[in-house]
Scaffold this active site. Structure first.
Site, PDB file in Angstrom:
ATOM      1  N   HIS A 119       0.874  -1.187   0.000  1.00 45.10           N
ATOM      2  CA  HIS A 119       0.000   0.000   0.000  1.00 45.10           C
ATOM      3  C   HIS A 119       0.910   1.236   0.000  1.00 45.10           C
ATOM      4  CE1 HIS A 119      -2.867   2.904   1.753  1.00 45.10           C
ATOM      5  NE2 HIS A 119      -3.828   2.059   1.461  1.00 45.10           N
ATOM      6  N   ASP A 196       3.000  -4.446   7.950  1.00 39.18           N
ATOM      7  CA  ASP A 196       1.775  -3.674   7.811  1.00 39.18           C
ATOM      8  C   ASP A 196       0.632  -4.680   7.959  1.00 39.18           C
ATOM      9  OD1 ASP A 196      -0.555  -2.618   6.785  1.00 39.18           O
ATOM     10  OD2 ASP A 196       0.369  -1.710   5.022  1.00 39.18           O
ATOM     11  N   GLN A 199      -4.555  -5.328   6.889  1.00 35.42           N
ATOM     12  CA  GLN A 199      -5.526  -6.278   6.326  1.00 35.42           C
ATOM     13  C   GLN A 199      -5.433  -7.645   6.998  1.00 35.42           C
ATOM     14  OE1 GLN A 199      -7.859  -5.481   4.238  1.00 35.42           O
ATOM     15  NE2 GLN A 199      -7.139  -3.466   3.618  1.00 35.42           N
ATOM     16  N   LYS A 222     -10.551  -1.023  10.170  1.00 36.84           N
ATOM     17  CA  LYS A 222     -10.690  -2.237   9.352  1.00 36.84           C
ATOM     18  C   LYS A 222     -11.032  -3.434  10.224  1.00 36.84           C
ATOM     19  CE  LYS A 222      -7.396  -0.448   5.998  1.00 36.84           C
ATOM     20  NZ  LYS A 222      -8.187  -0.068   4.828  1.00 36.84           N
ATOM     21  N   CYS A 360      -4.698   2.307  -3.734  1.00 33.95           N
ATOM     22  CA  CYS A 360      -3.469   2.840  -3.120  1.00 33.95           C
ATOM     23  C   CYS A 360      -2.295   1.887  -3.322  1.00 33.95           C
ATOM     24  CB  CYS A 360      -3.652   3.150  -1.640  1.00 33.95           C
ATOM     25  SG  CYS A 360      -4.802   4.459  -1.330  1.00 33.95           S
TER      26      CYS A 360
HETATM   27  N1  PLP Z   1      -1.923  -0.780   4.518  1.00 33.35           N
HETATM   28  C1  PLP Z   1      -2.856  -1.545   3.950  1.00 33.35           C
HETATM   29  C2  PLP Z   1      -2.498  -2.932   3.488  1.00 33.35           C
HETATM   30  C3  PLP Z   1      -4.155  -1.060   3.803  1.00 33.35           C
HETATM   31  O1  PLP Z   1      -5.095  -1.810   3.235  1.00 33.35           O
HETATM   32  C4  PLP Z   1      -4.451   0.250   4.257  1.00 33.35           C
HETATM   33  C5  PLP Z   1      -5.788   0.836   4.053  1.00 33.35           C
HETATM   34  O2  PLP Z   1      -6.426   0.630   3.051  1.00 33.35           O
HETATM   35  C6  PLP Z   1      -3.432   0.999   4.850  1.00 33.35           C
HETATM   36  C7  PLP Z   1      -2.185   0.441   4.969  1.00 33.35           C
HETATM   37  C8  PLP Z   1      -3.675   2.364   5.381  1.00 33.35           C
HETATM   38  O3  PLP Z   1      -4.538   2.306   6.474  1.00 33.35           O
HETATM   39  P1  PLP Z   1      -5.075   3.653   7.133  1.00 33.35           P
HETATM   40  O4  PLP Z   1      -5.643   4.467   6.009  1.00 33.35           O
HETATM   41  O5  PLP Z   1      -6.120   3.188   8.091  1.00 33.35           O
HETATM   42  O6  PLP Z   1      -3.930   4.326   7.791  1.00 33.35           O
END
Ligand code: PLP
Length: 402
Positions: A119, A196, A199, A222, A360
């Site tokens: 992401h 990270d 998910q 999430k 993203c």
């Molecule tokens: N990393 C992953 C794999 C994600 O799916 C997301 C959100 O879609 C993020 C990071 C960013 O999360 P946040 O916008 O809650 O900071």
């Protein structure tokens, strides 16, 4: 299932005259009443600032806030609440590590290893810090099936690698990475690992101690909790030596114009009035998830993923992007030459919420040579009947667009 769906008031509504089918859970999940009521209860009864108050409301708010930290620490298997830092979410957690750990320990010529399936939140913070210090963001390729190229990962590790920063589960493909092996491999060369987990935490039990991961980042929203709140888990040995990320109230010990000393962990990294209701809401979400149980959640999600894959692949011209052997309940797809945005817009007219676009993950879309995908992401409150509606609506969209 009816009982579970009743816990989520937002699911019970009509969109364009049809019952909502919510399949955008990877972007954000709906909130159960337990979470809505916990936040409501806090603002109605206990609203106060935390930590420095001697009055009853402040003590209640502090107890609830720190109680949430204990709930979250236990949920991820952290040894101590001092290793659980509250942030605004995954993005903020990664930026904290990039600025504090990266800003201190990355030097010219060093490398931070990420994958092609990251992401943007796990790419751009590393680019910012690497550009500043003269280090490099190196990428691990992804196979055609959407899996991490493991031999390439191993070959990329070197004495230049100062951190491996990887997604646990891909938001765009659903791929579940072999993180335990990755951590073991990196640690064998003395390289710390950040995961990270945005998910990952909604789909299964994550145990940071068992993984032996050095940093683990995730978001409340999430995981059926409120937006704007999340967690950075960090091993004490790293957090102790990392400088504060932001300055302000709560993160200090003594402030003096001659020099300031900082608070103990985790407060050293928590400047300013925190998102108190966020912590309380997230703890309520975790208790809710625990009450449903991962046995049920994983069984339900695996069934939905299997059924949806079978139903969708039967549609002429539909191509699934991301066919990893180990996959979370996410299906990214394209139909013929139809633009994902057009497909998503038509699905909305049938009451179906999916996400369209690059999710993203622009470098990943570039890797597959596509502008984006349509993504349906399932959680335990989704049903086979909803997948049937998705299939019918996709067939109608294909008839209109192709
Ligand atoms: N990393 C992953 C794999 C994600 O799916 C997301 C959100 O879609 C993020 C990071 C960013 O999360 P946040 O916008 O809650 O900071």
């Amino acid at each position: 299932m009816d009982k579970i769906r009743e816990d989520f008031p937002a699911l019970n509504q009509l969109i364009h005259g049809l019952p909502l089918v919510y399949l955008d859970n990877a972007a954000t999940t709906q909130k159960p009443l337990a979470v809505i009521e916990a936040i409501d209860g806090y603002y109605r009864n206990d609203n106060s600032n935390v930590h420095r108050g001697v009055h009853t409301l402040s003590q209640r708010a502090t107890d609830a806030y720190e109680g949430a930290r204990a709930t979250i620490a236990e949920y991820i298997g952290a040894k101590s609440t001092s290793e659980v830092i509250f942030t605004r979410g995954t993005t903020d957690s990664i930026n904290l590590v990039a600025a504090s750990f990266g800003g201190t320990y990355l030097k010219a010529g060093d490398e931070v290893l990420v994958s092609e399936m990251e992401h943007h939140s796990n790419i751009v913070p590393w680019q910012l810090i690497c550009n500043r210090v003269g280090a490099t963001v190196r990428t691990i390729p992804v196979t055609d099936a959407g899996e991490l190229d493991y031999p390439a990962f191993k070959a990329s590790l070197s004495t230049k690698t100062k951190l491996v920063a990887l997604t646990h589960v891909s938001n765009a493909l659903g791929t579940i990475n072999p993180v335990k092996d990755i951590i073991t491999e990196a640690h064998a060369m003395g390289i710390p690992v950040l995961l990270d987990g945005a998910q990952a935490v909604p789909h299964g039990r994550v145990d940071v101690a068992e993984l032996d991961v050095d940093f683990y980042c995730f978001s409340s929203h999430k995981l059926f909790g409120p937006t704007g709140f999340g967690v950075l888990y960090g091993k004490r040995e790293f957090l102790e030596v990392m400088p504060p990320y932001q300055g302000g109230g709560d993160m200090i010990d003594v402030v003096d114009f001659a020099g300031t000393t900082f608070n103990d962990l985790p407060y050293k990294f928590e400047a300013g009035t925190p998102h108190i209701a966020g912590a309380i809401g997230m703890a309520a979400a975790i208790k809710y998830v625990n009450s449903i149980g991962f046995g049920f959640i994983q069984n339900q999600e695996a069934g939905l993923l299997h059924y949806a894959t079978q139903q969708l692949t039967a549609i002429d011209g539909l191509r699934i992007i991301g066919e990893a052997k180990d996959k979370a309940s996410v299906i990214s797809f394209l139909i013929g030459s139809a633009h994902p945005y057009d497909v998503g817009t038509i699905l909305d007219k049938f009451g179906i919420a999916v996400r369209t676009g690059h999710h993203c993950t622009q470098p990943l879309m570039k890797r597959f040579g596509i502008p984006g995908t349509v993504r349906a992401s399932f959680t335990f409150y989704n049903t086979r009947a909803e997948i049937d509606r998705l299939e019918i609506a996709i067939r109608k969209a294909a008839a209109m667009l192709l």
